[in-house]
Design an enzyme around this catalytic site. Structure first.
Site, PDB file in Angstrom:
ATOM      1  N   ARG A   1       7.669   1.828   5.456  1.00  0.00           N
ATOM      2  CA  ARG A   1       8.067   2.264   4.118  1.00  0.00           C
ATOM      3  C   ARG A   1       8.777   3.586   4.215  1.00  0.00           C
ATOM      4  NH1 ARG A   1       3.587   2.383  -0.467  1.00  0.00           N
ATOM      5  NH2 ARG A   1       3.052   4.247   0.687  1.00  0.00           N
TER       6      ARG A   1
ATOM      7  N   ASP B   1      -2.082   5.048  10.553  1.00  0.00           N
ATOM      8  CA  ASP B   1      -2.534   6.302  11.166  1.00  0.00           C
ATOM      9  C   ASP B   1      -4.009   6.232  11.538  1.00  0.00           C
ATOM     10  OD1 ASP B   1      -0.076   7.476  11.054  1.00  0.00           O
ATOM     11  OD2 ASP B   1      -0.459   8.610   9.220  1.00  0.00           O
TER      12      ASP B   1
ATOM     13  N   ASP C   1      -4.031   6.088   5.078  1.00  0.00           N
ATOM     14  CA  ASP C   1      -2.921   5.456   5.799  1.00  0.00           C
ATOM     15  C   ASP C   1      -3.490   4.554   6.889  1.00  0.00           C
ATOM     16  OD1 ASP C   1      -0.859   5.041   7.853  1.00  0.00           O
ATOM     17  OD2 ASP C   1       0.337   6.301   6.522  1.00  0.00           O
TER      18      ASP C   1
ATOM     19  N   THR D   1      11.756   6.694  -0.769  1.00  0.00           N
ATOM     20  CA  THR D   1      12.090   5.616  -1.720  1.00  0.00           C
ATOM     21  C   THR D   1      10.976   4.583  -1.835  1.00  0.00           C
ATOM     22  OG1 THR D   1      13.043   4.215  -0.009  1.00  0.00           O
ATOM     23  CG2 THR D   1      14.522   5.823  -1.061  1.00  0.00           C
TER      24      THR D   1
HETATM   25  C1  PRP Z   1       1.848   0.412   5.307  1.00  0.00           C
HETATM   26  C2  PRP Z   1       1.054  -0.865   5.264  1.00  0.00           C
HETATM   27  C3  PRP Z   1       2.045  -1.838   4.671  1.00  0.00           C
HETATM   28  C4  PRP Z   1       2.806  -0.978   3.711  1.00  0.00           C
HETATM   29  C5  PRP Z   1       2.282  -1.262   2.345  1.00  0.00           C
HETATM   30  O1  PRP Z   1       2.703   0.442   6.376  1.00  0.00           O
HETATM   31  O2  PRP Z   1       0.573  -1.247   6.506  1.00  0.00           O
HETATM   32  O3  PRP Z   1       2.914  -2.432   5.615  1.00  0.00           O
HETATM   33  O4  PRP Z   1       2.552   0.380   4.057  1.00  0.00           O
HETATM   34  O5  PRP Z   1       3.026  -0.596   1.405  1.00  0.00           O
HETATM   35  P1  PRP Z   1       3.933  -1.336   0.331  1.00  0.00           P
HETATM   36  O6  PRP Z   1       3.110  -2.444  -0.211  1.00  0.00           O
HETATM   37  O7  PRP Z   1       4.205  -0.256  -0.679  1.00  0.00           O
HETATM   38  O8  PRP Z   1       5.185  -1.794   1.009  1.00  0.00           O
HETATM   39  P2  PRP Z   1       3.589   1.736   6.710  1.00  0.00           P
HETATM   40  O9  PRP Z   1       4.918   1.664   6.047  1.00  0.00           O
HETATM   41  O10 PRP Z   1       2.781   2.977   6.459  1.00  0.00           O
HETATM   42  O11 PRP Z   1       3.911   1.568   8.243  1.00  0.00           O
HETATM   43  P3  PRP Z   1       2.910   1.538   9.504  1.00  0.00           P
HETATM   44  O12 PRP Z   1       2.112   0.273   9.394  1.00  0.00           O
HETATM   45  O13 PRP Z   1       3.849   1.496  10.643  1.00  0.00           O
HETATM   46  O14 PRP Z   1       2.050   2.765   9.488  1.00  0.00           O
HETATM   47  N1  URA Z   2       0.141   2.159   3.220  1.00  0.00           N
HETATM   48  C1  URA Z   2      -1.061   2.606   3.642  1.00  0.00           C
HETATM   49  O1  URA Z   2      -1.325   2.667   4.851  1.00  0.00           O
HETATM   50  N2  URA Z   2      -1.963   2.978   2.723  1.00  0.00           N
HETATM   51  C2  URA Z   2      -1.714   2.935   1.412  1.00  0.00           C
HETATM   52  O2  URA Z   2      -2.590   3.296   0.616  1.00  0.00           O
HETATM   53  C3  URA Z   2      -0.462   2.470   0.989  1.00  0.00           C
HETATM   54  C4  URA Z   2       0.443   2.088   1.917  1.00  0.00           C
END
Ligand code: PRP
Ligand code: URA
Length: 209
Positions: free
Chosen positions: A104, A203, A200, A108
């Site tokens: 994400r 993380d 997160d 945005t």
């Molecule tokens: C997180 C999560 C989803 C997304 C959800 O990933 O694992 O993929 O956010 O958010 P959304 O429903 O608003 O799209 P992130 O973008 O943090 O990436 P990561 O898994 O690499 O940490």
């Molecule tokens: N992605 C995450 O990892 N946590 C949230 O709460 C939303 C998006």
């Protein structure tokens, strides 16, 4: 309209409490996410077709049932979806695993694709898309759109925690895709994080930040 299935199984709810707890470190967080993914996979695969079989027990012949050999695929959304893969594969080890890399954009909140590797026979497989968090729903909706463009016809979405906004987004974009979640939380905050959520997911799984 696609259904939302929320799992109220006591083991799932118990483990989810410790997943949410900010004091839970990465090692335990990873273990718990894997365990909950396995328990959820048990329910998500409830409608798999069976066929008649026969085996010899030590006592005599038994008419039984085995899986009818439906081809399955599991598609984690990188990176956090990786934390759920092994739990699902413990129950359905023959499933093929495809990967879709999305993150994400922090400004945005739109999903940005950076990787994709899928089984070649996607159109013949029933797919389970896995990601712990369904927040705005942008990432899941984009991943599902992408799989449909590759010919996927039967897709389920499995996440640990969903926000009402994310459910709406996926239902509007993909009314044929059922959503399976361990919890539906209250809302998103100004940064698009699920409240109360678990923070997160990526993380916490991988010890980054
Ligand atoms: C997180 C999560 C989803 C997304 C959800 O990933 O694992 O993929 O956010 O958010 P959304 O429903 O608003 O799209 P992130 O973008 O943090 O990436 P990561 O898994 O690499 O940490
Ligand atoms: N992605 C995450 O990892 N946590 C949230 O709460 C939303 C998006």
């Amino acid at each position: 309209m696609a259904k939302v299935h929320v799992f109220d199984h006591p083991l799932i709810q118990h483990k989810l409490t410790y997943i949410r707890d900010k004091r839970t470190g990465s090692k335990e967080f990873r273990e718990l996410v894997e365990e909950v993914a396995m328990l959820m996979a048990y329910e998500v695969t409830r409608d798999l077709p069976l066929e008649e079989a026969e085996v010899e027990t030590p006592v005599g012949p038994a008419k039984t049932k085995v899986l009818a050999g439906k081809k399955l695929g599991v598609v984690p959304i990188l990176r956090a979806g990786l934390g759920m893969v092994n739990g699902v594969l413990k129950l359905i080890p023959a499933a093929k695993v495809g990967h879709i890399g999305l993150y994400r954009d922090p400004e945005t909140l739109q999903p940005v694709e950076y990787y994709c590797k899928l089984p070649t026979d996607v159109p013949e497989r029933d797919l389970i898309v896995i990601d712990p968090m369904l927040a705005t729903g942008g990432s899941a909706a984009a991943a599902i759109t992408f799989l449909k463009e590759k010919g996927a016809k039967n897709i389920k979405l499995m996440c640990l925690i969903a926000a009402p906004e994310g459910i709406r987004t996926v239902q509007e974009a993909h009314p044929d895709v059922d959503i399976y979640a361990a919890a539906v939380d209250e809302k998103l905050n100004d940064h698009g994080y699920i409240v109360p959520g678990l923070g997160d997911a990526g993380d916490r799984l991988f010890g980054t930040k």
